[in-house]
Design an enzyme around this catalytic site. Structure first.
Site, PDB file in Angstrom:
ATOM      1  N   SER A  91       1.066  -1.152   0.222  1.00  0.00           N
ATOM      2  CA  SER A  91       0.128  -0.039   0.592  1.00  0.00           C
ATOM      3  C   SER A  91       0.634   1.297  -0.154  1.00  0.00           C
ATOM      4  O   SER A  91       1.310   1.567  -0.884  1.00  0.00           O
ATOM      5  CB  SER A  91      -0.736   0.362   1.212  1.00  0.00           C
TER       6      SER A  91
ATOM      7  N   ASP B  76      -2.115   5.967  -4.084  1.00  0.00           N
ATOM      8  CA  ASP B  76      -1.190   5.152  -3.917  1.00  0.00           C
ATOM      9  C   ASP B  76      -0.823   4.074  -4.260  1.00  0.00           C
ATOM     10  O   ASP B  76      -1.790   3.772  -5.421  1.00  0.00           O
ATOM     11  CB  ASP B  76      -1.740   4.760  -2.229  1.00  0.00           C
TER      12      ASP B  76
ATOM     13  N   ASP C 149      -1.635   0.977  -4.334  1.00  0.00           N
ATOM     14  CA  ASP C 149      -2.256  -0.091  -4.360  1.00  0.00           C
ATOM     15  C   ASP C 149      -3.570   0.188  -5.216  1.00  0.00           C
ATOM     16  O   ASP C 149      -4.802  -0.572  -5.079  1.00  0.00           O
ATOM     17  CB  ASP C 149      -2.287  -1.472  -3.889  1.00  0.00           C
TER      18      ASP C 149
ATOM     19  N   ASP D  10      -6.506   2.018  -3.667  1.00  0.00           N
ATOM     20  CA  ASP D  10      -7.541   1.886  -2.790  1.00  0.00           C
ATOM     21  C   ASP D  10      -7.221   3.870  -2.136  1.00  0.00           C
ATOM     22  O   ASP D  10      -8.627   3.836  -1.622  1.00  0.00           O
ATOM     23  CB  ASP D  10      -7.463   0.791  -2.200  1.00  0.00           C
TER      24      ASP D  10
END
Length: 456
Positions: A103, A246, A248, A250
């Protein structure tokens, strides 16, 4: 096997690559999770995907081999946003999913995130049960029952199509505005979905840091202090909005039309404005989310329910409360109509709908609402129990309303402070919000004292 420095929590298993996190560690947890998931399901499918981190391909290969060793049928999305992986688990009625991503953590980190059969991350009870299963040992498949690998190259397109079909979006109206958008996916997996989504919404995108190579040249967390380059791009290009995510994909942070990063807490608040206009109902936000969400919900006569920090905690509370929208103040927006997971592409589409609805610049929309100052600090985690700290703070703030769902949150009518151990880093997070930055920093300073005393 040496697990020193490995962070194991409801947020998954993460560590620094080559130190706590090695292919051996990843393979053990991936195989154990796969065996545990298959034992609980009629499906043999496990969905996997990764973000763009340099260590991602190495760990991807370890995960594939580990899952084959327990007889799973691997549905491989390769590089894909974490919410795309979650949605693919749900769509295929898979036994579970694994996202290989750290993340917002710095470049030297990576992690495994464990996704249950409903497409939600494992909750605390499930995580504990899965880890116990891993430690007890588990069955490996013989040579003639090894798992197979199936590539799914259409998952991202399905994700885009589902966003475009949402009832809260007027796609023709958004397309008609032909927005100019500035985009910064920070060399992450956002490059696999954002250009196509923005094109489908009729936008002209000016992008920086688009190559999904994981070579983050700035801290990857999309907080205001990391978005100066995107602000410059907004000003140069004349964009209506700047979007930063970010690695990833989300979390979404916003830069307004003047080039100012408005703070990631506004993403959820403004998403609430779009959704609550169309569907009234409860909103769920975590304990570290700005009061601006309460102000936006109150505008539509809707209640805000607080949940512990962590996507799964918010998602489960949303499901239980029948919430119409929710998320976290870090830029994570959850819309149950799409799926119960934080989703930056969804949040971006909602922001374009906001600009279409209000037909004024983003800076003017934000200026309508009360202005709070939120200060977030990361402190070294002391070796002892934090219970002493919480007791000291409750005694020191006798006039505050307190919430102990997740660490300690002390609140008043116009300010609050939240002290909690991080689940993703070896730190204590202290977050305060007040009408002025000075007042917020004073709250943090008062909370530091018992933490420093414990560390001494």
């Amino acid at each position: 096997m040496n697990f020193q420095g490995l962070m194991v929590s409801v947020s998954g298993v993460r560590g620094r690559v080559g130190e706590a996190l090695t292919p051996e560690v990843v393979a053990k947890y991936a195989a154990g999770f796969g065996a545990w998931s298959l034992a609980r399901s009629v499906s043999k499918d496990i969905v996997i995907g990764r973000d763009s981190r340099v260590s991602g391909p190495m760990f991807h290969r370890a995960v594939v081999a580990a899952l084959q060793s327990v007889g799973a049928r691997i549905i491989d999305l390769d590089m894909a946003p974490t919410p795309t992986v979650q949605m693919a688990v749900e769509e295929r009625h898979a036994a579970g999913g694994l996202a290989i991503t750290a993340s917002h953590n710095p470049i030297e980190w990576n992690a495994l995130k464990f996704i249950g059969s409903a497409g939600l991350f494992l909750d605390a009870t499930e995580s504990t049960a899965m880890r116990a299963y891993v430690e007890r040992g588990f069955h490996r498949a013989p040579w003639n029952e090894l798992g197979v690998v199936e590539r799914d190259e259409k998952a991202i397109r399905r994700h885009i199509d589902r966003i475009l079909g949402l009832s809260v979006l007027d796609v023709p109206a958004i397309r008609g505005r032909r927005f100019r958008v500035a985009l910064d996916p920070c060399h992450g997996a956002g490059a696999t979905i954002f250009p196509a989504l923005l094109e489908a919404l009729g936008c002209q995108a000016d992008s920086i840091n688009l190559a999904p190579d994981g070579l983050f040249h700035r801290p990857p967390e999309p907080v205001a202090e990391n978005l100066g380059e995107l602000g410059d791009l907004v000003r140069r290009s004349g964009a209506a909005i700047g979007l930063a995510t970010d690695p990833d994909v989300d979390r979404l942070a916003l830069v307004d039309d003047t080039g100012r990063a408005i703070g990631e807490d506004y993403t959820l608040a403004l998403a609430c404005r779009v959704v609550l206009r169309r569907h009234r109902g409860p909103v769920v936000a975590n304990l570290s989310t700005s009061r601006i969400v309460d102000d936006l919900a109150a505008e539509f006569g809707c209640a805000v329910i607080r949940a512990p920090v962590g996507e799964v905690n918010v998602a489960v509370r949303m499901r239980d409360e029948g919430a119409v929208v929710g998320g976290e103040g870090n830029g994570g927006v959850i819309l149950p109509e799409l799926h119960l997971g934080r989703d930056a592409p969804l949040a971006a589409a909602l922001m374009l709908q906001l600009l279409t609805d209000d037909a004024v610049p983003l800076s003017r929309i934000v200026a309508r609402y009360p202005q709070y100052r939120i200060v977030k600090e990361k402190l070294d985690r002391p070796g002892g129990s934090l219970d002493e700290v919480y007791q000291s703070l409750r005694a020191g703030f006798p006039d505050a309303t307190f919430d102990t769902q997740d660490g300690l949150r002390l609140s008043w009518s116009d300010r609050w402070v939240h002290v909690r151990p991080s689940g993703t880093e070896p730190i204590v997070r202290v977050i305060a919000e007040a009408p002025t930055e000075l007042q917020a920093r004073e709250l943090i300073a008062r909370c530091r004292a018992p933490l420093d005393a414990l560390a001494a």
